[in-house]
Scaffold this active site. Structure first.
Site, mmCIF file in Angstrom:
data_model
loop_
_atom_site.group_PDB
_atom_site.id
_atom_site.type_symbol
_atom_site.label_atom_id
_atom_site.label_comp_id
_atom_site.label_asym_id
_atom_site.label_seq_id
_atom_site.Cartn_x
_atom_site.Cartn_y
_atom_site.Cartn_z
ATOM 1 N N ARG A 1 6.085 -8.231 20.047
ATOM 2 C CA ARG A 1 6.153 -9.525 20.733
ATOM 3 C C ARG A 1 5.004 -10.411 20.245
ATOM 4 N NH1 ARG A 1 9.749 -8.610 24.818
ATOM 5 N NH2 ARG A 1 9.781 -6.557 25.787
ATOM 6 N N HIS B 1 22.413 2.968 12.839
ATOM 7 C CA HIS B 1 23.618 3.774 13.062
ATOM 8 C C HIS B 1 24.175 3.508 14.449
ATOM 9 C CE1 HIS B 1 22.743 6.089 9.415
ATOM 10 N NE2 HIS B 1 21.487 6.009 9.803
ATOM 11 N N SER C 1 -0.475 -1.265 9.239
ATOM 12 C CA SER C 1 -0.099 0.136 8.999
ATOM 13 C C SER C 1 0.903 0.656 10.029
ATOM 14 C CB SER C 1 -1.342 1.032 9.071
ATOM 15 O OG SER C 1 -2.251 0.688 8.069
ATOM 16 N N ASP D 1 19.850 -0.671 1.873
ATOM 17 C CA ASP D 1 21.295 -0.653 1.658
ATOM 18 C C ASP D 1 21.818 -2.064 1.403
ATOM 19 O OD1 ASP D 1 20.508 1.811 3.071
ATOM 20 O OD2 ASP D 1 22.645 2.266 3.008
ATOM 21 N N ASN E 1 0.827 -1.196 0.000
ATOM 22 C CA ASN E 1 0.000 0.000 0.000
ATOM 23 C C ASN E 1 0.870 1.259 0.000
ATOM 24 O OD1 ASN E 1 -2.417 1.593 0.244
ATOM 25 N ND2 ASN E 1 -3.363 -0.132 1.304
ATOM 26 N N ARG F 1 -0.097 -14.337 20.097
ATOM 27 C CA ARG F 1 -0.730 -15.663 20.117
ATOM 28 C C ARG F 1 -0.451 -16.365 18.792
ATOM 29 N NH1 ARG F 1 -5.073 -16.195 16.921
ATOM 30 N NH2 ARG F 1 -6.248 -14.367 16.247
ATOM 31 N N ALA G 1 -0.574 -3.262 13.561
ATOM 32 C CA ALA G 1 -0.331 -1.868 13.192
ATOM 33 C C ALA G 1 0.484 -1.168 14.274
ATOM 34 C CB ALA G 1 -1.663 -1.151 12.985
#
Length: 198
Positions: free
Chosen positions: A183, A118, A145, A96, A88, A186, A163
């Site tokens: 994390r 970094h 999203s 990179d 989307n 389920r 999301a």
């Protein structure tokens, strides 16, 4: 064949070690920024042109792949997309190094896949010093999203990333994973064949 200095930098990049913008400048020819700009400004009705541009931009593109503009990429050429991909709007690839996406993957709006980070200490960030580790997204993954996937992460087959999640470590196959840091919430089970929500 790369020059020996270039090969040494490539070896450091592959090992996930720190390198600088100046050291990696020989890779500039692999950036597809002008083509990405053109893709993002191609009218929706010009489907064939968009398809040709996407093939020219990315490392590889599978069958029936859809990537809604605008999208952004540091290179573009380090992104490999499988069949039946749907990306989307506002998908960002910080590629990179390789981002490999399997078949049947769906990515919601405003997701960032970043292979690069970094050093924490500011003295080590001179000349845009950075490290890069590849990202792998296996088949049938759905990423919600505004999720961010960080360097070196692998997301297993069929998993769902909620999301707004920040994915900083590997996610096993067939789970729902959410949060910051992301994390496992389920497993995905046969009960989900008849349920709409997670």
């Amino acid at each position: 064949m790369p020059h020996s200095d270039e090969q040494a930098v490539l070896d450091r990049i592959r090992q996930g070690l720190v390198y600088t913008e100046s050291e990696a400048s020989f890779q500039a020819s692999q950036r597809r920024t002008d083509l990405i700009f053109e893709y993002n400004h191609t009218p929706p009705s010009e489907v064939d042109k968009r398809g040709s541009l996407l093939v020219a931009i990315l490392g590889s593109v599978g069958e029936r792949a859809v990537l809604l503009p605008p999208f952004h990429a540091g290179f573009g050429s380090n992104v490999y997309i499988g069949d039946d991909f749907f990306g989307n709007v506002n998908l960002t690839f910080v590629d990179d190094v390789d981002i490999r996406i399997g078949d049947g993957v769906m990515i919601a709006p405003s997701v960032t896949l970043t292979t690069t980070g970094h050093p924490v200490h500011p003295a080590r960030r001179v000349d845009y010093a950075r490290f890069s580790e590849p990202i792998v997204i296996e088949d049938k993954v759905w990423i919600g999203s505004n999720a961010v996937v960080l360097p070196g992460v692998r997301i297993g087959y069929g998993s769902v990333i909620g999301a707004g999640s920040v994915v900083s470590r590997d996610v096993p196959p067939m789970v729902v994973a959410v949060g910051t840091p992301c994390r496992v919430l389920r497993p995905i089970t046969d009960d989900d064949l008849t349920a709409r929500l997670t």
